[in-house]
Enzyme design. Sequence first.
Site, PDB file in Angstrom:
ATOM      1  N   CYS A   9       0.807  -1.221   0.000  1.00 41.10           N
ATOM      2  CA  CYS A   9       0.000   0.000   0.000  1.00 41.10           C
ATOM      3  C   CYS A   9       0.847   1.282   0.000  1.00 41.10           C
ATOM      4  O   CYS A   9       1.379   1.647  -1.042  1.00 41.10           O
ATOM      5  CB  CYS A   9      -0.993  -0.039   1.156  1.00 41.10           C
ATOM      6  N   ARG A  22     -12.683   6.286  -1.240  1.00 41.15           N
ATOM      7  CA  ARG A  22     -11.788   5.248  -0.706  1.00 41.15           C
ATOM      8  C   ARG A  22     -12.167   3.899  -1.282  1.00 41.15           C
ATOM      9  O   ARG A  22     -13.352   3.571  -1.408  1.00 41.15           O
ATOM     10  CB  ARG A  22     -11.881   5.179   0.822  1.00 41.15           C
ATOM     11  N   HIS A  71      -3.550  -5.711   2.519  1.00 43.28           N
ATOM     12  CA  HIS A  71      -3.232  -5.832   3.939  1.00 43.28           C
ATOM     13  C   HIS A  71      -3.888  -7.114   4.434  1.00 43.28           C
ATOM     14  O   HIS A  71      -4.445  -7.888   3.664  1.00 43.28           O
ATOM     15  CB  HIS A  71      -3.842  -4.671   4.731  1.00 43.28           C
TER      16      HIS A  71
HETATM   17  N1  GLN Z   1      -2.329   6.946   1.925  1.00 42.98           N
HETATM   18  C1  GLN Z   1      -2.479   6.006   0.886  1.00 42.98           C
HETATM   19  C2  GLN Z   1      -3.866   5.949   0.279  1.00 42.98           C
HETATM   20  O1  GLN Z   1      -4.863   6.146   0.981  1.00 42.98           O
HETATM   21  C3  GLN Z   1      -2.050   4.645   1.407  1.00 42.98           C
HETATM   22  C4  GLN Z   1      -2.986   4.057   2.407  1.00 42.98           C
HETATM   23  C5  GLN Z   1      -2.513   2.757   2.966  1.00 42.98           C
HETATM   24  O2  GLN Z   1      -1.322   2.461   3.024  1.00 42.98           O
HETATM   25  N2  GLN Z   1      -3.470   1.938   3.412  1.00 42.98           N
HETATM   26  O3  GLN Z   1      -3.964   5.719  -0.903  1.00 42.98           O
END
Ligand code: GLN
Length: 238
Positions: free
Chosen positions: A94, A128, A190
Site C-alpha cells: 500500500c 476510498r 493488507h
Molecule cells: N495513503 C495512501 C492511500 O490512501 C495509502 C494508504 C494505505 O497504506 N493503506 O492511498
Amino acid sequence: MTLLRIAHLYPGEMNIYGDTGNVIALSRRIEWRGWEAVIDRIPVGEPYDFTAADLVVAGGGEDLSQLQVAGDLQHRAGAIHEAVGAGTVFLTICGTYQLFGHRFVTHTGDEIPGIGVFDLETLGGSKRMIGNIVLDTPWGTLVGFENHSGRTFLAGGQQPLGTVRKGHGNNEKTSDEGAVTRNAFGSYLHGSLLPKNPGFADELILRAVRTRYGPVDGLEPLDDDLEMQAARAAAKRP
Ligand code: GLN
C-alpha cells in the site's frame, strides 16, 4: 545452516492493518524449516546495507506517514535499485508500494516523489477503495483487505501482481492489482497478506533462497491447514 535476513523497512511509520504480520509469517516459515531468520528493523535515518538483506518488507501508511518517510526513501533509492537488480526480494504494501512507483499525488495536490522501482504512478482521489479483496495471480489466489484512496496506474510494460476477482485493486477502472519487477512485489493487500497466503509467502522465501544460495528445486512443504482455513474464510467474506 540456511540463514535468511529480513529487513523491515519503516516498522514504526509504515505499519497499518497488521502489515508487520508479513515479517512474522516469513520468519516463522523460515524457522519451521529448521533455518535461521534474522530481522533487522530500519527506521527513518538509520543507515542500512541492503546487500546484507534477503527479504525487504515494508507496510502501508496514511499520507502523513508517507510524507515522513519519503525523503529518507529518496536517500536509499540507489541502494534499493541495486538490491532489486541483484535479485533481493522486496514486498511493499500500500503506502510503500505507492512510493516504489514514480510519484504519489495526494488528494490535496501534494506530490510525494517515489523511487521508481515500479513503472507506475498513483493519484489520490476522494473515494476510498475499501473492503475484502481476492486476486488471481501466477502464484495462486491471494486474499486480503484493501483501504486506499490512491489510484495506481501501471505503465504499459509493468507487470501487475494479479487480476482482481473481488474488490478494486490498483484503481477503479482496470482489473489489475499490484506490480512485480524482478523479485520486487507491490500490492494493496493488507490483512496481513502473508499469514493467510502461505503459497505466496513461500514463493518469496524460495526466491530469497535462490538469490543467496543458488538453484534449489523447491521448499520443504509445511502443514498449512490452518492458514488455508483462514484464506477460505477471507475469500468468502463479502
Ligand atoms: N495513503 C495512501 C492511500 O490512501 C495509502 C494508504 C494505505 O497504506 N493503506 O492511498
